[in-house]
Design a protein around this motif. Structure first.
Motif, PDB file in Angstrom:
ATOM      1  N   SER A   1      -3.294   4.695  -4.594  1.00  0.00           N
ATOM      2  CA  SER A   1      -4.468   3.867  -4.309  1.00  0.00           C
ATOM      3  C   SER A   1      -4.177   2.444  -4.770  1.00  0.00           C
ATOM      4  O   SER A   1      -3.239   2.213  -5.546  1.00  0.00           O
ATOM      5  N   ASN A   2      -4.987   1.503  -4.310  1.00  0.00           N
ATOM      6  CA  ASN A   2      -4.835   0.126  -4.780  1.00  0.00           C
ATOM      7  C   ASN A   2      -4.981   0.061  -6.294  1.00  0.00           C
ATOM      8  O   ASN A   2      -4.238  -0.653  -6.966  1.00  0.00           O
ATOM      9  N   GLU A   3      -5.925   0.798  -6.849  1.00  0.00           N
ATOM     10  CA  GLU A   3      -6.160   0.802  -8.296  1.00  0.00           C
ATOM     11  C   GLU A   3      -4.965   1.378  -9.046  1.00  0.00           C
ATOM     12  O   GLU A   3      -4.560   0.845 -10.083  1.00  0.00           O
ATOM     13  N   GLU A   4      -4.375   2.467  -8.530  1.00  0.00           N
ATOM     14  CA  GLU A   4      -3.195   3.049  -9.187  1.00  0.00           C
ATOM     15  C   GLU A   4      -2.026   2.071  -9.181  1.00  0.00           C
ATOM     16  O   GLU A   4      -1.352   1.895 -10.204  1.00  0.00           O
ATOM     17  N   LEU A   5      -1.785   1.424  -8.035  1.00  0.00           N
ATOM     18  CA  LEU A   5      -0.693   0.457  -7.945  1.00  0.00           C
ATOM     19  C   LEU A   5      -0.940  -0.705  -8.908  1.00  0.00           C
ATOM     20  O   LEU A   5      -0.017  -1.141  -9.613  1.00  0.00           O
ATOM     21  N   TYR A   6      -2.156  -1.169  -8.989  1.00  0.00           N
ATOM     22  CA  TYR A   6      -2.480  -2.254  -9.915  1.00  0.00           C
ATOM     23  C   TYR A   6      -2.197  -1.833 -11.357  1.00  0.00           C
ATOM     24  O   TYR A   6      -1.592  -2.583 -12.127  1.00  0.00           O
ATOM     25  N   GLN A   7      -2.631  -0.633 -11.741  1.00  0.00           N
ATOM     26  CA  GLN A   7      -2.400  -0.158 -13.104  1.00  0.00           C
ATOM     27  C   GLN A   7      -0.916  -0.020 -13.412  1.00  0.00           C
ATOM     28  O   GLN A   7      -0.467  -0.340 -14.521  1.00  0.00           O
ATOM     29  N   ILE A   8      -0.136   0.457 -12.445  1.00  0.00           N
ATOM     30  CA  ILE A   8       1.315   0.581 -12.623  1.00  0.00           C
ATOM     31  C   ILE A   8       1.942  -0.794 -12.877  1.00  0.00           C
ATOM     32  O   ILE A   8       2.680  -0.992 -13.841  1.00  0.00           O
ATOM     33  N   LEU A   9       1.645  -1.751 -11.996  1.00  0.00           N
ATOM     34  CA  LEU A   9       2.236  -3.081 -12.131  1.00  0.00           C
ATOM     35  C   LEU A   9       1.768  -3.764 -13.415  1.00  0.00           C
ATOM     36  O   LEU A   9       2.558  -4.437 -14.089  1.00  0.00           O
ATOM     37  N   ARG A  10       0.510  -3.568 -13.766  1.00  0.00           N
ATOM     38  CA  ARG A  10       0.000  -4.160 -15.004  1.00  0.00           C
ATOM     39  C   ARG A  10       0.720  -3.587 -16.229  1.00  0.00           C
ATOM     40  O   ARG A  10       1.137  -4.326 -17.113  1.00  0.00           O
TER      41      ARG A  10
END
Length: 148
Positions: A14-23
């Motif tokens: 999900s967009n949220e999962e990808l954001y959390q990974i990159l963060r």
């Protein structure tokens, strides 16, 4: 702290999962380790993403690859745990889930990693063996290690 393990292809994130990974990767590899480098390297799209999730968010992460993508054999990289979740055994649990993911996806085969040298003994305890001299990657000493 209970951890739920999720395994996803890039397309399934999900967009949220990808954001959390990159963060998380930037928080640890760039800020905490004070290493300015390009984390987004165009390999995430080819990776299988292993995420350890808690109620507080993404606690642990790796990305795994089949043979022929990063190396001539399967590989595990971007091994990271969040500061809020660090505890004895979490890194081992993360790596065991990641090794199992490689075996589930591509069968039992050698796995290669590019390890920060100070973690050599940790990776040796998981069956990895040093296969290179020390080299600098992003100004941090690394070694190649393989688990047969």
């Amino acid at each position: 702290m209970e951890i739920r393990w999720e395994i996803r292809t890039f397309e399934a994130l999900s967009n949220e999962e990808l954001y959390q990974i990159l963060r998380l990767r930037n928080e640890v590899f760039v800020v905490e380790q004070q290493c300015a480098y390009q984390d987004a390297d165009n390999y995430d799209q080819q990776a299988v993403h292993v995420m350890g999730i808690t109620d507080a968010g993404l606690a642990a992460y790796t990305r795994v690859f089949g043979p022929g993508i990063k190396f001539d054999m399967a590989s595990i990289g971007r091994v990271v745990t969040a500061g809020f979740a660090r505890r004895p055994g979490l890194g081992r649990e993360l790596m065991n889930v990641s090794i199992a993911t490689v075996q589930d996806k591509w069968g039992k085969m050698p796995i290669k990693i590019s390890a920060q040298q100070y973690l050599q003994k940790f990776y040796e305890s998981l069956g990895f063996v040093q296969h290179s001299v020390t080299y600098m990657e992003d100004n941090i000493p690394h070694i190649e290690m393989i688990r047969d």
